[in-house]
Every structure is written in structure tokens, then in C-alpha cells.
Design a protein around this motif. Structure first.
Motif, PDB file in Angstrom:
ATOM      1  N   VAL A  25      39.075  53.883  39.364  1.00 25.14           N
ATOM      2  CA  VAL A  25      38.204  53.869  40.540  1.00 25.14           C
ATOM      3  C   VAL A  25      38.234  52.440  41.061  1.00 25.14           C
ATOM      4  CG1 VAL A  25      35.897  54.329  41.440  1.00 25.14           C
ATOM      5  CG2 VAL A  25      36.774  55.671  39.492  1.00 25.14           C
ATOM      6  N   ILE A  26      38.865  52.225  42.208  1.00 26.50           N
ATOM      7  CA  ILE A  26      39.150  50.871  42.690  1.00 26.50           C
ATOM      8  C   ILE A  26      38.036  50.299  43.567  1.00 26.50           C
ATOM      9  CG2 ILE A  26      41.650  51.173  42.536  1.00 26.50           C
ATOM     10  CD1 ILE A  26      41.671  51.650  45.583  1.00 26.50           C
ATOM     11  N   GLY A  27      36.998  51.053  43.841  1.00 32.51           N
ATOM     12  CA  GLY A  27      35.910  50.572  44.709  1.00 32.51           C
ATOM     13  C   GLY A  27      35.403  51.724  45.536  1.00 32.51           C
ATOM     14  N   ALA A  28      34.617  51.360  46.566  1.00 33.51           N
ATOM     15  CA  ALA A  28      34.228  50.027  46.986  1.00 33.51           C
ATOM     16  C   ALA A  28      32.910  49.624  46.336  1.00 33.51           C
ATOM     17  CB  ALA A  28      34.068  49.986  48.509  1.00 33.51           C
ATOM     18  N   GLU A  53      33.058  47.786  34.356  1.00 35.78           N
ATOM     19  CA  GLU A  53      33.941  46.977  35.201  1.00 35.78           C
ATOM     20  C   GLU A  53      34.763  46.059  34.294  1.00 35.78           C
ATOM     21  OE1 GLU A  53      31.752  45.076  38.374  1.00 35.78           O
ATOM     22  OE2 GLU A  53      30.475  46.845  38.652  1.00 35.78           O
ATOM     23  N   THR A  54      35.962  46.507  33.931  1.00 38.80           N
ATOM     24  CA  THR A  54      36.775  45.671  33.045  1.00 38.80           C
ATOM     25  C   THR A  54      37.350  44.470  33.784  1.00 38.80           C
ATOM     26  OG1 THR A  54      38.958  46.672  33.440  1.00 38.80           O
ATOM     27  CG2 THR A  54      37.492  47.791  31.857  1.00 38.80           C
ATOM     28  N   ASP A  55      37.609  44.624  35.085  1.00 41.40           N
ATOM     29  CA  ASP A  55      38.226  43.550  35.887  1.00 41.40           C
ATOM     30  C   ASP A  55      39.518  43.055  35.235  1.00 41.40           C
ATOM     31  OD1 ASP A  55      36.349  43.574  37.921  1.00 41.40           O
ATOM     32  OD2 ASP A  55      35.086  42.048  37.004  1.00 41.40           O
ATOM     33  N   PHE A  56      40.194  43.946  34.507  1.00 43.27           N
ATOM     34  CA  PHE A  56      41.357  43.501  33.743  1.00 43.27           C
ATOM     35  C   PHE A  56      42.513  43.056  34.633  1.00 43.27           C
ATOM     36  CE2 PHE A  56      45.454  44.509  31.654  1.00 43.27           C
ATOM     37  CZ  PHE A  56      45.400  43.548  30.661  1.00 43.27           C
ATOM     38  N   PHE A  57      42.719  43.724  35.745  1.00 43.75           N
ATOM     39  CA  PHE A  57      43.900  43.433  36.556  1.00 43.75           C
ATOM     40  C   PHE A  57      43.667  42.313  37.570  1.00 43.75           C
ATOM     41  CE2 PHE A  57      44.431  47.759  34.974  1.00 43.75           C
ATOM     42  CZ  PHE A  57      45.671  47.643  34.377  1.00 43.75           C
ATOM     43  N   ILE A  58      42.610  41.547  37.373  1.00 42.79           N
ATOM     44  CA  ILE A  58      42.325  40.366  38.193  1.00 42.79           C
ATOM     45  C   ILE A  58      42.747  39.133  37.403  1.00 42.79           C
ATOM     46  CG2 ILE A  58      40.520  39.002  39.309  1.00 42.79           C
ATOM     47  CD1 ILE A  58      38.997  41.613  39.752  1.00 42.79           C
ATOM     48  N   TYR A  88      38.458  45.503  42.396  1.00 37.58           N
ATOM     49  CA  TYR A  88      39.862  45.775  42.696  1.00 37.58           C
ATOM     50  C   TYR A  88      40.100  46.024  44.186  1.00 37.58           C
ATOM     51  CZ  TYR A  88      40.622  46.401  37.636  1.00 37.58           C
ATOM     52  OH  TYR A  88      40.718  46.217  36.271  1.00 37.58           O
ATOM     53  N   SER A  89      39.052  46.298  44.946  1.00 44.21           N
ATOM     54  CA  SER A  89      39.237  46.453  46.402  1.00 44.21           C
ATOM     55  C   SER A  89      38.535  45.325  47.148  1.00 44.21           C
ATOM     56  CB  SER A  89      38.722  47.823  46.870  1.00 44.21           C
ATOM     57  OG  SER A  89      37.358  48.003  46.517  1.00 44.21           O
ATOM     58  N   LYS A  90      38.750  44.104  46.625  1.00 43.31           N
ATOM     59  CA  LYS A  90      38.331  42.876  47.312  1.00 43.31           C
ATOM     60  C   LYS A  90      39.584  42.035  47.537  1.00 43.31           C
ATOM     61  CE  LYS A  90      33.677  42.729  45.278  1.00 43.31           C
ATOM     62  NZ  LYS A  90      32.708  41.897  44.508  1.00 43.31           N
ATOM     63  N   ARG A  91      40.370  42.464  48.499  1.00 43.79           N
ATOM     64  CA  ARG A  91      41.701  41.891  48.720  1.00 43.79           C
ATOM     65  C   ARG A  91      41.650  40.391  49.003  1.00 43.79           C
ATOM     66  NH1 ARG A  91      45.789  44.382  53.319  1.00 43.79           N
ATOM     67  NH2 ARG A  91      47.560  42.977  52.957  1.00 43.79           N
ATOM     68  N   ARG A  92      40.649  39.983  49.763  1.00 46.05           N
ATOM     69  CA  ARG A  92      40.527  38.573  50.130  1.00 46.05           C
ATOM     70  C   ARG A  92      40.144  37.721  48.932  1.00 46.05           C
ATOM     71  NH1 ARG A  92      36.111  35.490  51.229  1.00 46.05           N
ATOM     72  NH2 ARG A  92      36.294  33.770  52.718  1.00 46.05           N
ATOM     73  N   SER A 155      36.171  46.449  55.063  1.00 41.25           N
ATOM     74  CA  SER A 155      37.352  46.779  55.874  1.00 41.25           C
ATOM     75  C   SER A 155      38.249  47.693  55.046  1.00 41.25           C
ATOM     76  CB  SER A 155      38.085  45.493  56.291  1.00 41.25           C
ATOM     77  OG  SER A 155      37.253  44.687  57.094  1.00 41.25           O
ATOM     78  N   TYR A 156      37.885  48.958  55.013  1.00 39.04           N
ATOM     79  CA  TYR A 156      38.514  49.899  54.093  1.00 39.04           C
ATOM     80  C   TYR A 156      39.994  50.133  54.394  1.00 39.04           C
ATOM     81  CZ  TYR A 156      33.594  51.004  53.124  1.00 39.04           C
ATOM     82  OH  TYR A 156      32.261  50.938  52.812  1.00 39.04           O
ATOM     83  N   ALA A 157      40.377  50.151  55.654  1.00 38.17           N
ATOM     84  CA  ALA A 157      41.792  50.346  55.981  1.00 38.17           C
ATOM     85  C   ALA A 157      42.620  49.185  55.448  1.00 38.17           C
ATOM     86  CB  ALA A 157      41.967  50.490  57.491  1.00 38.17           C
ATOM     87  N   ARG A 158      42.138  47.994  55.644  1.00 44.10           N
ATOM     88  CA  ARG A 158      42.844  46.805  55.135  1.00 44.10           C
ATOM     89  C   ARG A 158      42.946  46.855  53.611  1.00 44.10           C
ATOM     90  NH1 ARG A 158      43.931  41.316  54.956  1.00 44.10           N
ATOM     91  NH2 ARG A 158      42.700  40.149  53.430  1.00 44.10           N
ATOM     92  N   GLN A 159      41.865  47.232  52.937  1.00 37.31           N
ATOM     93  CA  GLN A 159      41.905  47.317  51.481  1.00 37.31           C
ATOM     94  C   GLN A 159      42.862  48.405  51.013  1.00 37.31           C
ATOM     95  OE1 GLN A 159      40.436  45.094  49.637  1.00 37.31           O
ATOM     96  NE2 GLN A 159      39.167  44.156  51.224  1.00 37.31           N
ATOM     97  N   MET A 160      42.784  49.573  51.644  1.00 33.77           N
ATOM     98  CA  MET A 160      43.623  50.691  51.203  1.00 33.77           C
ATOM     99  C   MET A 160      45.100  50.424  51.464  1.00 33.77           C
ATOM    100  SD  MET A 160      43.061  54.771  51.769  1.00 33.77           S
ATOM    101  CE  MET A 160      43.755  54.965  53.404  1.00 33.77           C
ATOM    102  N   GLN A 161      45.404  49.734  52.566  1.00 30.17           N
ATOM    103  CA  GLN A 161      46.805  49.450  52.872  1.00 30.17           C
ATOM    104  C   GLN A 161      47.457  48.623  51.774  1.00 30.17           C
ATOM    105  OE1 GLN A 161      48.615  50.730  55.628  1.00 30.17           O
ATOM    106  NE2 GLN A 161      50.158  50.103  54.121  1.00 30.17           N
ATOM    107  N   ALA A 162      46.690  47.703  51.190  1.00 29.19           N
ATOM    108  CA  ALA A 162      47.242  46.889  50.102  1.00 29.19           C
ATOM    109  C   ALA A 162      47.684  47.765  48.937  1.00 29.19           C
ATOM    110  CB  ALA A 162      46.198  45.869  49.636  1.00 29.19           C
ATOM    111  N   TRP A 163      46.956  48.855  48.688  1.00 32.98           N
ATOM    112  CA  TRP A 163      47.335  49.778  47.608  1.00 32.98           C
ATOM    113  C   TRP A 163      48.507  50.659  48.026  1.00 32.98           C
ATOM    114  CZ3 TRP A 163      45.711  49.464  42.733  1.00 32.98           C
ATOM    115  CH2 TRP A 163      44.598  48.648  42.482  1.00 32.98           C
TER     116      TRP A 163
END
Length: 292
Positions: A25-28, A53-58, A88-92, A155-163
Motif C-alpha cells: 500500500v503505497i499511500g496516500a 510503516e516500514t519505510d524500507f524502500f526509502i 512511498y508516494s511522496k515523490r518530492r 498531486s496523485y497523478a504526479r505520484q502515480m506516474q512515477a510508479w
């Protein structure tokens, strides 16, 4: 899917680099990830991470602990492993997560829970204010780095596009949090089908991680639980016990964050309008109840 990952039918060199995770579950943030995590822990096939929230992939958080630490987060007796980390859905703020996660778990299923973008940002501000992590009043937010972060996370579109730049579209499921609360059974049916788990009938459903409850926990306790004590608490107490301790600690008067003035809400709707329109186009969902 879960049984395939448990079987590790990949070459040894690849197997050593694979994360044994079936879905994330990547967010938001502030869009019901805790509620969903709690619901999924009830499923007999699913092992949700011990620390929600493991935050492992950060890279700047827990990635350096290694895959052995990550795998120890899960009950090995259950065939489907999942976690929920809205960072995980905090691209910035945390770049590179999709590339990192999908390199280690290329077949992982992704779940993106969203809500009204403006309401989500206001809720995040209130949560951080209750925690004592933000001191600016809403009137002071406009133009600040904090404001830009709030807008980016909504900005869900921006976040989802990264995935979607790294995953197949069928790997990602978008869930409307308002529908999850209003009609939980069909939404849970969608989610369980997406992750390859058997159906599960829900009983009564309550929203978790209530802002009202957190606002009554003394700030020093909140900061302690989210800071130096967090690794120890997650190691010795399961999620249910941690939730119980939080409820027992909610003994103080309720703190109420300052309200957002109408002109700031209007600015936020303007700043999020184009992204919300693109998100509707990307998902084919109308989100008719949103304010933007």
C-alpha cells in the motif's frame, strides 16, 4: 502470486536481491492506509508488516538495514506478505522509491488509496500540528516548503506516474477512501482479488488512526513513540497492543488545529486542479465528491 514468491523460483543471484513482498500500500498519507492495514491483518493468509510503516524502500530511512531486517517484519507462516508505507508516494520528499521497490520486487502488487486532495492536505497539516511537528499557522503556509510538500503529496497523478514509469498498469489498484469507508465490502473484495487472497467477509468497520484520538495523546508521548522508542515498541508489541496503548494514552484535552482560511483553500484547489483532472483521466474514476 504469494506462493510463487515463497517458492523463490529465480536464480540464486537474483533471489538474494529479491524482497519477499507480494503487495504494498503505497499511500496516500492521511487517506486511510492505517485503516486498510488494520483490516488486512484480519485475513488468515496475509502477513502485514509488524511495523505498519516500514519505510524500507526509502534510501534515507530503513533501506540500509537490509533485506534480512525487512523479511523479519513478516510472519513466515502466512503465504502473502504486505505492507503499507504512505511515504512511498511522496515523490518530492523521497525520490527513487518506485525504482528501488520494483527492482527488488518486480511483480509486487501496488495499492494507492486516495481521498479529496484538499481534504487530505488539510488532514496532514492537522496531524503534524497535533504531533508538534509544524508550528506555522495556515495563514503562514502559502509559498513555504511545507506548503509545496502538502501540494505534491496530494498531486496523485504526479505520484502515480512515477510508479507507472516502472510498473505495469495492472499491478496498480486505485482505491477511493470514501468508498472504502461507505461500502467497505466491495472495496475489500477488489483489494483481496488484486493481491491474490481469498475473499473475506467484514464485520463492523471502524476508521483507525483517528485524528481526534491522537489529539488527546500528550505531545511528549507522541514524539517519544514516533522517535527513539519506535524501534523497541514495534519489536516487542504488535499493532493491536500499540493501538491499545495509544487509546489508553488519549487522556488529555483535545487539541484542535487552526482552521484553513477560505482564500488558502481556494489557492489549494487552484494548485491541484490540473493534477486532479489528469488523475481522473488516468484512472477513469470520476471522484464526483471531491472539492477539486
Amino acid at each position: 502470486m504469494g506462493s510463487e514468491m515463497q517458492g523463490r523460483r529465480v536464480p540464486d543471484a537474483q533471489a538474494r536481491d529479491r524482497a519477499a513482498i507480494d503487495f504494498v500500500v503505497i499511500g496516500a498519507m492521511r487517506a486511510g492506509t492505517t485503516t486498510l492495514h488494520t483490516l488486512l491483518t484480519r485475513h488468515g493468509q496475509i502477513a502485514m508488516s509488524r511495523d505498519k510503516e516500514t519505510d524500507f524502500f526509502i534510501a534515507t530511512k530503513n533501506y540500509g538495514r537490509g533485506l534480512d531486517w525487512y523479511h523479519a517484519q513478516f510472519d513466515a507462516q502466512r503465504p502473502i506478505r504486505g505492507e503499507a508505507s504512505p511515504n512511498y508516494s511522496k515523490r518530492r520528499d523521497f525520490p527513487g522509491v518506485p525504482e528501488r521497490l520494483l527492482r527488488h520486487a518486480p511483480e509486487a502488487r501496488l495499492i494507492y488509496v486516495v481521498r479529496d486532495p484538499v481534504a487530505r492536505a488539510v488532514s496532514q497539516y492537522g496531524h503534524q500540528w497535533n504531533m508538534g511537528l509544524i508550528v506555522d499557522s495556515p495563514e503562514q503556509l502559502a509559498g513555504t516548503d511545507e506548503y509545496r510538500s502538502l501540494i505534491d503529496i496530494s498531486s496523485y497523478a504526479r505520484q502515480m506516474q512515477a510508479w507507472l514509469d516502472h510498473a505495469r498498469s495492472e499491478q496498480l489498484l486505485v482505491v477511493d477512501f470514501d468508498q472504502l469507508v461507505a461500502q467497505p465490502q466491495p472495496q475489500i473484495d477488489r483489494i483481496l482479488s488484486h493481491v491474490g487472497a481469498a475473499p473475506m467477509m467484514l464485520g463492523t468497520m471502524a476508521e483507525h488512526n483517528s485524528g481526534a484520538q491522537l489529539s488527546r495523546v500528550p505531545r511528549p508521548l507522541l514524539r517519544l513513540a514516533q522517535g527513539p522508542m519506535r524501534p523497541l515498541l514495534t519489536r516487542v508489541l504488535d499493532q493491536r497492543m500499540r493501538d491499545r496503548l495509544r487509546r489508553l494514552s488519549a487522556v488529555g484535552p483535545r487539541r484542535r488545529p487552526p482552521a484553513f482560511p477560505p482564500d488558502l483553500l481556494a489557492r489549494m484547489r487552484g494548485d491541484l486542479a490540473a493534477d486532479a483532472a489528469r488523475f481522473r483521466q488516468m484512472t477513469g474514476m470520476d471522484f464526483a465528491h471531491w472539492s477539486v
